[in-house]
Design a protein around this motif. Sequence first.
Motif, PDB file in Angstrom:
ATOM      1  N   VAL A  10     -13.065   7.955   6.718  1.00 12.50           N
ATOM      2  CA  VAL A  10     -11.514   8.682   6.830  1.00 12.50           C
ATOM      3  C   VAL A  10     -10.841   7.615   6.168  1.00 12.50           C
ATOM      4  O   VAL A  10      -9.904   8.089   5.514  1.00 12.50           O
ATOM      5  CB  VAL A  10     -11.408   8.957   8.236  1.00 12.50           C
ATOM      6  N   PRO A  43     -10.862   7.168   1.933  1.00 11.60           N
ATOM      7  CA  PRO A  43      -9.893   8.080   1.163  1.00 11.60           C
ATOM      8  C   PRO A  43      -8.410   8.113   1.434  1.00 11.60           C
ATOM      9  O   PRO A  43      -7.524   8.337   0.454  1.00 11.60           O
ATOM     10  CB  PRO A  43     -10.470   9.830   1.666  1.00 11.60           C
ATOM     11  N   THR A  44      -8.016   7.738   2.464  1.00 11.92           N
ATOM     12  CA  THR A  44      -6.508   7.702   3.022  1.00 11.92           C
ATOM     13  C   THR A  44      -6.025   6.536   2.296  1.00 11.92           C
ATOM     14  O   THR A  44      -4.988   6.744   1.509  1.00 11.92           O
ATOM     15  CB  THR A  44      -6.399   7.067   4.618  1.00 11.92           C
ATOM     16  N   VAL A  98      -5.663   7.699  -1.566  1.00 14.04           N
ATOM     17  CA  VAL A  98      -4.627   8.685  -1.590  1.00 14.04           C
ATOM     18  C   VAL A  98      -3.098   8.098  -1.710  1.00 14.04           C
ATOM     19  O   VAL A  98      -2.359   8.181  -2.403  1.00 14.04           O
ATOM     20  CB  VAL A  98      -4.607   9.626  -0.406  1.00 14.04           C
ATOM     21  N   LEU A  99      -3.110   6.976  -0.854  1.00 16.82           N
ATOM     22  CA  LEU A  99      -1.825   6.279  -0.760  1.00 16.82           C
ATOM     23  C   LEU A  99      -1.771   5.583  -2.228  1.00 16.82           C
ATOM     24  O   LEU A  99      -0.621   5.526  -2.632  1.00 16.82           O
ATOM     25  CB  LEU A  99      -2.052   5.220   0.405  1.00 16.82           C
ATOM     26  N   LEU A 103      -0.978   8.403  -4.915  1.00 18.51           N
ATOM     27  CA  LEU A 103       0.408   8.805  -4.432  1.00 18.51           C
ATOM     28  C   LEU A 103       1.403   7.998  -5.101  1.00 18.51           C
ATOM     29  O   LEU A 103       2.315   8.409  -5.668  1.00 18.51           O
ATOM     30  CB  LEU A 103       0.441   8.958  -2.982  1.00 18.51           C
ATOM     31  N   SER A 104       1.288   6.614  -4.815  1.00 15.81           N
ATOM     32  CA  SER A 104       2.542   5.782  -4.863  1.00 15.81           C
ATOM     33  C   SER A 104       2.492   5.353  -6.546  1.00 15.81           C
ATOM     34  O   SER A 104       3.521   5.345  -7.032  1.00 15.81           O
ATOM     35  CB  SER A 104       2.494   4.435  -4.018  1.00 15.81           C
ATOM     36  N   THR A 153       4.123  -1.679  -0.021  1.00 14.89           N
ATOM     37  CA  THR A 153       3.822  -0.545   0.696  1.00 14.89           C
ATOM     38  C   THR A 153       2.278  -0.232   0.634  1.00 14.89           C
ATOM     39  O   THR A 153       1.721  -0.036   1.778  1.00 14.89           O
ATOM     40  CB  THR A 153       4.442   0.789   0.120  1.00 14.89           C
ATOM     41  N   VAL A 188       0.896  -2.644   3.707  1.00 17.35           N
ATOM     42  CA  VAL A 188       1.277  -2.328   5.146  1.00 17.35           C
ATOM     43  C   VAL A 188       0.301  -1.016   5.290  1.00 17.35           C
ATOM     44  O   VAL A 188      -0.321  -1.158   6.401  1.00 17.35           O
ATOM     45  CB  VAL A 188       2.663  -1.584   5.017  1.00 17.35           C
ATOM     46  N   GLY A 189      -0.159  -0.223   4.134  1.00 19.80           N
ATOM     47  CA  GLY A 189      -1.076   0.761   4.441  1.00 19.80           C
ATOM     48  C   GLY A 189      -2.230   0.138   4.648  1.00 19.80           C
ATOM     49  O   GLY A 189      -2.992   0.723   5.649  1.00 19.80           O
ATOM     50  N   ILE A 235      -4.150   0.930   8.384  1.00 18.83           N
ATOM     51  CA  ILE A 235      -5.646   1.578   8.455  1.00 18.83           C
ATOM     52  C   ILE A 235      -6.544   0.697   9.145  1.00 18.83           C
ATOM     53  O   ILE A 235      -7.391   1.065  10.188  1.00 18.83           O
ATOM     54  CB  ILE A 235      -6.115   1.980   7.247  1.00 18.83           C
ATOM     55  N   ARG A 258      -7.463  17.309   8.359  1.00 17.58           N
ATOM     56  CA  ARG A 258      -7.738  16.022   7.668  1.00 17.58           C
ATOM     57  C   ARG A 258      -6.858  15.798   6.630  1.00 17.58           C
ATOM     58  O   ARG A 258      -6.307  14.490   6.552  1.00 17.58           O
ATOM     59  CB  ARG A 258      -9.112  16.117   6.761  1.00 17.58           C
ATOM     60  N   ILE A 295      -4.576  12.022   6.970  1.00 19.99           N
ATOM     61  CA  ILE A 295      -4.270  11.153   5.828  1.00 19.99           C
ATOM     62  C   ILE A 295      -3.125  10.967   5.658  1.00 19.99           C
ATOM     63  O   ILE A 295      -2.546   9.700   5.491  1.00 19.99           O
ATOM     64  CB  ILE A 295      -5.314  11.670   4.694  1.00 19.99           C
ATOM     65  N   ALA A 319      -1.482   8.690   8.419  1.00 22.53           N
ATOM     66  CA  ALA A 319      -1.779   7.299   8.254  1.00 22.53           C
ATOM     67  C   ALA A 319      -0.695   6.336   7.259  1.00 22.53           C
ATOM     68  O   ALA A 319      -1.119   5.111   6.996  1.00 22.53           O
ATOM     69  CB  ALA A 319      -3.068   6.949   7.914  1.00 22.53           C
ATOM     70  N   ILE A 320       0.057   6.911   6.552  1.00 19.46           N
ATOM     71  CA  ILE A 320       0.614   6.526   5.447  1.00 19.46           C
ATOM     72  C   ILE A 320       1.623   5.790   6.104  1.00 19.46           C
ATOM     73  O   ILE A 320       2.694   6.328   6.805  1.00 19.46           O
ATOM     74  CB  ILE A 320       1.211   7.447   4.332  1.00 19.46           C
ATOM     75  N   PRO A 321       2.139   4.501   5.775  1.00 21.28           N
ATOM     76  CA  PRO A 321       3.483   3.911   6.236  1.00 21.28           C
ATOM     77  C   PRO A 321       4.570   4.682   5.863  1.00 21.28           C
ATOM     78  O   PRO A 321       5.168   4.338   4.735  1.00 21.28           O
ATOM     79  CB  PRO A 321       3.328   2.617   5.772  1.00 21.28           C
ATOM     80  N   PHE A 335       8.191   3.117   4.603  1.00 18.33           N
ATOM     81  CA  PHE A 335       8.013   2.500   3.190  1.00 18.33           C
ATOM     82  C   PHE A 335       8.141   3.404   1.957  1.00 18.33           C
ATOM     83  O   PHE A 335       8.597   3.172   1.093  1.00 18.33           O
ATOM     84  CB  PHE A 335       6.916   1.879   3.005  1.00 18.33           C
ATOM     85  N   VAL A 336       7.374   4.624   2.233  1.00 16.88           N
ATOM     86  CA  VAL A 336       7.187   5.765   1.419  1.00 16.88           C
ATOM     87  C   VAL A 336       8.620   6.329   1.082  1.00 16.88           C
ATOM     88  O   VAL A 336       9.076   6.625  -0.121  1.00 16.88           O
ATOM     89  CB  VAL A 336       6.148   6.563   1.617  1.00 16.88           C
ATOM     90  N   LEU A 388      10.723   4.124  -0.905  1.00 16.79           N
ATOM     91  CA  LEU A 388      10.244   4.326  -2.234  1.00 16.79           C
ATOM     92  C   LEU A 388      10.667   5.535  -3.061  1.00 16.79           C
ATOM     93  O   LEU A 388      11.270   5.646  -3.877  1.00 16.79           O
ATOM     94  CB  LEU A 388       8.672   4.260  -2.271  1.00 16.79           C
TER      95      LEU A 388
END
Lengths: 307, 308
Positions: A11, A14-15, A18-19, A22-23, A280, A283-284, A288, B144, B148, B151-153, B156-157, B160
């Motif tokens: 898990v 992939p998190t 994705v982070l 995404l960023s 970012t 921190v992510g 995790i 799921r 996910i 779990a993203i901070p 900060f996002v 951003l």
Amino acid sequence: MFSYIIKRLVVAIPTLLVLMVLSFLLMHAAPGGPFTYEKKLPPEVLANLNAKYGLDQPLWRQMVSYVWGIIAHFDFGPSFVYKDRDVNEIIAQGFPVTLYYGSIAFVVAVVTGVTLGVVAAVRQNSLIDYFAVGLSIGAQVLPNFVMAPVLVLVFALWLGWLPAGGWEGGEISHVILPVIALATSYMASIARITRSSMLEVLTSNHVRTARAKGLPEHKVILRHALKPSLIPVISYLGPAFVAMITGSVVVDSFFSTGGIGKAFVDSALNRDYAVMMGITLLVGVLTIIFNLLVDILYAWIDPKIRY
Amino acid sequence: MVLSSIDMSALAERLAADEVKGRSLWADARSRFIRNKAAVGGLILLIVITLYALAAAHVSPYAYDTADFMIMGHAAELGAPSWESGHYFGVDNDGFDVFVRTAFGTRISLFVGIVGSAIAVIVGTLYGATAGYVGGRTDQIMMRIVDILLAIPYMFVLILLLVMFGRSLFMLFVGIGLLSWLSMARIVRGQTLSLKNKEFIQAAQAAGVPAWKIILRHIVPNLLGIVAVYATLLVPDMILTESFISFLGLGPAPPVTSLGALIAEGAGTMRYGYLWSLNAPLAFFVLTQFAFFFVGDGLRDALDPKDR
């Protein structure tokens, strides 16, 4: 246990991806590039700059090379504002500071919170219990950005006991106020959680048995009641840890402690996307990893969890 | 068999009388809420704060975005709160009237909190109810995704997002809206799972009601209690998030202001020897948080079926 860790990692990875994606996409969807100044650059200069930072390549290639750079060499790329520094250096400069007072605050919050919660539960309806209950409401209203000015006002401006800011290589007098500002609200939450779960455990059968066989009270509390009552506290550790890092943004800005939070706010004001994303992502990753550790700890301490 | 006339007349009397009024779930909850003194106190406080936020601009002779240049830079000597001058909470170092600015900031903060929580209610409820009702693989994938994103901070996002797309109120709503519904979706899904095997849902299924209609007509109304509780508790969270960002100077750009930005301003000038521009926003921030906390707590006691 091993397969449980693997399952959690499945898990977590992939998190992270994705982070990152995404960023990265966010950064490119933003109007205006890193070289958009008030004064327009000549097109040749802009083209050269873009070529230097690899911004002339197709989007997917930039993304792949960015993500690969992080995975393979832990390289977040160059800063867009400071020509001579890259993101790694900026992080390496601020991160130890944040880690230093952040972990102190974390330990302070957990230790005092648990102690207060246990004492409050054991002496229910005593003065200290009322204090703990009152404080737990305070958790909601005393976030770090409220605590920080009030602390500086009282301890720096009125009493003059402690400095209002600065770091001085982590000298103890400079650490106290940031730690209190950061820890208070989470200490209160932990105290509340510990208290209510301790109260529940104290009425359970195994505690009655322990008392019935004549154990002294402190042994009943410490050996039989404490461990099960810590389970809900452990699940709160993950969010509390994230909150310490997030809170460091306020602490660094307000106390000028020079940690990573200050770098984040500065890069936000300068529109230095590379630094913002680097922090970012860092921190992510930390979040995790920490959540993974908490889950493992949880599975280890709570025999009811099957993995 | 002859029925006695007394029995008959008693029956007739009873038929003629009004029906006994049943107490609905909501009436029950309302009476429980009203008996809770802290919750009612919180509600009254909240109403007072809202009235202040809405009406202050009409009561005071000053506007939130025009400065008094005579006082600018001399707030410590000239800007003290006074009844005669009309600066009820004093004047800050930029010459702005604190009474009006705090009201404006409170209004923005309340607005952000309510909109953020409303987005959470709409998106989170529909998402969670759908995932829980449909179940199976769809449920797993949907939850799921939530895991996910959780779990993203997010702080900060959020910053951003604000920096990249302009520090506007609109962008703040988009950012908060993207993130606020996640935990609501989880809670709603859990409740839906326990609801969906109840008889009345089976009855609806047997009658051939389509799935989307079951979700909207039968599941969602039964979730409203718990959704209302968590929505109330989300509002102060949203206000906290927004104030955090504004405190850093990364919130919506001036002249739009909020309690977080005002606290930061007040904290920045407190070493000049006056506190009124810190006190007012700080007090209103703390009071608002208190009020929402008690109202949410009271609502939970009144509505949460677990505690009954």
